[in-house]
Scaffold this motif. Structure first.
Motif, PDB file in Angstrom:
ATOM      1  N   ARG A 296       0.810  -1.232   0.000  1.00 52.03           N
ATOM      2  CA  ARG A 296       0.000   0.000   0.000  1.00 52.03           C
ATOM      3  C   ARG A 296       0.835   1.271   0.000  1.00 52.03           C
ATOM      4  O   ARG A 296       0.421   2.283  -0.538  1.00 52.03           O
ATOM      5  N   HIS A 297       2.019   1.216   0.577  1.00 52.66           N
ATOM      6  CA  HIS A 297       2.883   2.409   0.621  1.00 52.66           C
ATOM      7  C   HIS A 297       3.354   2.842  -0.767  1.00 52.66           C
ATOM      8  O   HIS A 297       3.788   3.980  -0.940  1.00 52.66           O
ATOM      9  N   LYS A 298       3.242   1.988  -1.758  1.00 48.48           N
ATOM     10  CA  LYS A 298       3.695   2.289  -3.115  1.00 48.48           C
ATOM     11  C   LYS A 298       2.664   3.064  -3.926  1.00 48.48           C
ATOM     12  O   LYS A 298       3.010   3.697  -4.923  1.00 48.48           O
ATOM     13  N   VAL A 299       1.403   2.997  -3.543  1.00 45.87           N
ATOM     14  CA  VAL A 299       0.297   3.532  -4.337  1.00 45.87           C
ATOM     15  C   VAL A 299      -0.004   4.968  -3.908  1.00 45.87           C
ATOM     16  O   VAL A 299      -0.371   5.222  -2.759  1.00 45.87           O
ATOM     17  N   LYS A 300       0.171   5.900  -4.849  1.00 42.57           N
ATOM     18  CA  LYS A 300      -0.010   7.328  -4.566  1.00 42.57           C
ATOM     19  C   LYS A 300      -0.552   8.032  -5.802  1.00 42.57           C
ATOM     20  O   LYS A 300      -0.537   7.477  -6.901  1.00 42.57           O
ATOM     21  N   LEU A 301      -0.941   9.274  -5.609  1.00 42.61           N
ATOM     22  CA  LEU A 301      -1.235  10.142  -6.745  1.00 42.61           C
ATOM     23  C   LEU A 301       0.079  10.687  -7.291  1.00 42.61           C
ATOM     24  O   LEU A 301       0.933  11.145  -6.519  1.00 42.61           O
ATOM     25  N   PHE A 302       0.258  10.679  -8.590  1.00 46.03           N
ATOM     26  CA  PHE A 302       1.470  11.216  -9.208  1.00 46.03           C
ATOM     27  C   PHE A 302       1.655  12.684  -8.856  1.00 46.03           C
ATOM     28  O   PHE A 302       2.766  13.148  -8.610  1.00 46.03           O
TER      29      PHE A 302
END
Length: 156
Positions: A106-112
């Motif tokens: 989950r720590h990898k998933v972000k808004l660009f």
């Protein structure tokens, strides 16, 4: 064993925003001397195997970015394992990714756009149904966020 940082850009169909982000980021990372794995994907299977939208390709080329070798693909579950950064273009695609993401990734998933400093938007808006100015705006936003992400990667 993975040796390079891997970055994946994700939008809905993988023909406008995420291929633009892939092309811009690849050019800027190369210019910065960074050795990275860079790819893009869509949360939906609408355009699998298709080249980026001709308007995206044309607007990117006007700024010196080549999208011609890219082909649309759908995001796959193993992308969470493969990539260090899974960067969504907007809140809808972020939510899709977050729902599918195993807890350990989950720590990898972000808004660009979390990496942007000049644009004043938290998303890269979808230009598909709009005019030419939308494709230029996408490039403006993507260039901004790309510069911010490159700064972060240089620190690490």
């Amino acid at each position: 064993m993975k040796t390079r940082t891997a970055i994946l850009f994700v939008c809905m169909g993988n023909i406008c925003r995420s291929p633009t982000a892939e092309g811009v980021f690849r050019a800027r990372a190369d210019a910065a001397g960074l050795q990275l794995e860079i790819d893009s994907a869509g949360t939906h299977a609408y355009h699998i195997g298709n080249a980026p939208d001709a308007r995206s390709t044309r607007h990117a080329a006007a700024r010196g970015y080549d999208l011609s070798s890219q082909r649309a693909r759908q995001f796959a579950a193993d992308d969470f394992e493969r990539f260090d950064y899974v960067l969504a273009m907007d809140h809808d695609n972020l939510a899709i990714l977050q729902r599918a993401c195993p807890p350990q990734h989950r720590h990898k998933v972000k808004l660009f756009m979390e990496y942007a400093s000049r644009s004043g938007s938290d998303i890269v808006p979808d230009p598909y149904y709009g005019g030419a100015n939308g494709f230029d705006m996408v490039l403006d936003y993507v260039e901004d966020a790309a510069d911010g992400l490159i700064a972060v990667l240089r620190k690490d």
